[in-house]
Enzyme design. Structure first.
Site, mmCIF file in Angstrom:
data_model
loop_
_atom_site.group_PDB
_atom_site.id
_atom_site.type_symbol
_atom_site.label_atom_id
_atom_site.label_comp_id
_atom_site.label_asym_id
_atom_site.label_seq_id
_atom_site.Cartn_x
_atom_site.Cartn_y
_atom_site.Cartn_z
ATOM 1 N N ASN A 1 38.937 65.788 44.479
ATOM 2 C CA ASN A 1 38.613 67.212 44.620
ATOM 3 C C ASN A 1 38.144 67.446 46.050
ATOM 4 O OD1 ASN A 1 37.623 69.810 44.559
ATOM 5 N ND2 ASN A 1 36.274 69.511 42.812
ATOM 6 N N HIS B 1 38.429 78.507 37.723
ATOM 7 C CA HIS B 1 37.628 77.668 36.813
ATOM 8 C C HIS B 1 38.395 77.359 35.530
ATOM 9 C CE1 HIS B 1 33.680 79.281 38.775
ATOM 10 N NE2 HIS B 1 34.084 78.167 39.372
ATOM 11 N N ARG C 1 28.312 84.554 46.627
ATOM 12 C CA ARG C 1 29.366 85.567 46.563
ATOM 13 C C ARG C 1 28.851 86.800 45.827
ATOM 14 N NH1 ARG C 1 33.492 81.447 43.942
ATOM 15 N NH2 ARG C 1 33.506 79.849 45.574
ATOM 16 N N ARG D 1 42.527 68.285 42.010
ATOM 17 C CA ARG D 1 42.181 69.685 41.754
ATOM 18 C C ARG D 1 42.799 70.537 42.860
ATOM 19 N NH1 ARG D 1 37.288 73.118 43.621
ATOM 20 N NH2 ARG D 1 37.470 74.965 42.308
ATOM 21 N N GLU E 1 34.729 68.792 34.238
ATOM 22 C CA GLU E 1 36.039 69.123 34.785
ATOM 23 C C GLU E 1 36.814 67.878 35.189
ATOM 24 O OE1 GLU E 1 35.984 73.069 37.152
ATOM 25 O OE2 GLU E 1 33.942 72.277 37.308
#
Length: 401
Positions: A9, A177, A238, A88, A381
């Site tokens: 990742n 996600h 964010r 990923r 994940e």
């Protein structure tokens, strides 16, 4: 000897690596930060023990990968080639609805999505190229954040813009996600002993990035993130949803396009509201100590989340559970309790004792039993990427997961 699966990742200045066994148990996890700087840092956990990792100044992704792989080989975590390597990849556009074995055509399709994820896809491609050089004979698989959401109906993914924006430039809701939301579907199915296509739930992934997804009969039907990961919930740095007119307003105040983008992506959210930090733990402590800005940050975060949970109900015909996951979702009883307090009209109530224990003593259940089920389920994940990578690379192999 059984072969492991390697998960890669690559972030904007970081690299995460995980090694998982044939049974998808974690054998090693490595985090590398501050790449391409004078002082890169790395930490490793191998079979539950911390290991030191030394990187040369200005190490790039290829340098870090090579260093970490040598460490894992020296510790006998990687013995020979991995079975498969799962990457990923943030954005697959409309090209990918599942994990895909990487070849030149796939690399070209990922590159074509660079405009949709300029901070992520080019870095993902660097990681893919570096790993292919290290392991040229090992199948490499791209697992896309957006793939799970390719089942969104058109009324959920289309923006009310001129058609050419979608037709010519691919402007639509993609969602992100997806790997975490898919893992929540899998985990809830196991707990309820139901197949995925019989499950309907709302999955709230709450970390530094936050998103929420309505899953109806095992398929994503609505989600909060949009064309980019900026839309939707309040996040660590964010903004989430803002009035689109804000862009013109800020430009009239003299801000450049780049400074507005930086503000909305890196200076807003919990950090912007609190004025101090994007760490929810620190914000809760500050609120409890009397900070008004910390209180505002929590109030806005929880209300926005509750409002989106209510909106997600419109995509469901029934609900098997509301699931909280991610660093905040799994660990902040305060945030869960305050969010659910907004949702009593919709049939959500919380059990304070179960919630305070993060559901550990109640198989993840934190609801009062007088309405819809509410769960806390830790996300993983990396194991989901590993499972999808194995399935994509070896589709004819019997599944044990």
């Amino acid at each position: 000897m059984a072969k492991s699966t390697l998960v890669v990742n690559c972030g904007s200045s970081s690299l995460k690596l995980a090694v998982l066994s044939e049974d998808f148990e974690h054998q090693a996890q490595v985090l590398v930060e501050r790449l391409d700087t004078d002082h890169p840092s790395a930490s490793a956990r191998i079979d539950g023990k911390r290991e030191s990792v030394t990187l040369e100044p200005n190490s790039d992704y290829a340098d870090a990968l090579a260093t970490v792989v040598r460490l894992l080989e020296s510790k006998d975590v990687l013995t020979g080639d991995p079975l498969v390597i799962g990457h990923r990849v943030v954005h697959g556009g409309e090209n990918f609805s599942s994990a895909t074995v990487i070849d030149e055509a796939v690399i070209g399709a990922i590159t074509a999505c660079n405009d949709l994820a300029p901070l992520h896809n080019p870095i993902n491609l660097i990681g893919i190229e570096a790993t292919r050089k290290l392991y040229p004979d090992v199948p490499q698989v791209a697992v896309f954040d957006t793939a799970f959401h390719q089942t969104l109906p058109s009324y959920a993914y289309l923006y009310a813009l001129p058609r050419r924006c979608y037709q010519d430039w691919g402007v639509r809701r993609y969602g992100f996600h997806g790997t975490s939301h898919a893992y929540m579907l899998k985990q809830l199915g196991e707990r309820l002993d139901k197949p995925a296509n019989a499950l309907s739930l709302i999955s709230a992934h709450l970390g530094n990035g936050c998103s929420i997804t309505a899953i109806e009969k095992g398929q994503s039907r609505d989600t909060s993130m949009g064309l980019t990961p900026l839309e939707g919930l309040v996040m660590g740095t964010r903004s989430g949803d803002v009035d689109p007119g804000l862009f013109d307003f800020l430009q009239q105040k003299g801000l450049s396009r780049d400074s507005i983008s930086r503000m909305l992506n890196r200076e807003s959210g919990l950090l912007g509201l609190s004025g101090k930090t994007n760490d929810m733990r620190a914000i809760v402590e500050a609120r409890d100590a009397g900070s008004a800005t910390a209180r505002d940050a929590i109030d806005v975060f929880c209300f926005r989340l509750a409002r989106y949970i209510g909106a997600m109900m419109a995509s469901l015909s029934r609900i098997d559970g509301l699931v909280f996951t991610g660093g905040i979702g799994e660990n902040s009883a305060t945030i869960r309790e305050q969010t659910v307090a907004h949702l009593q009209l919709l049939g959500f109530t919380i059990d304070q004792n179960r919630n305070a224990q993060n559901g550990r003593q109640s198989s993840g259940r934190i609801d009062s039993g007088n309405g819809h089920a509410i769960y806390v389920i830790p996300t993983d994940e990396e194991s989901m990427i590993a499972r999808e990578a194995v399935d994509a690379a070896y589709p004819d192999t019997p599944k044990n997961h």
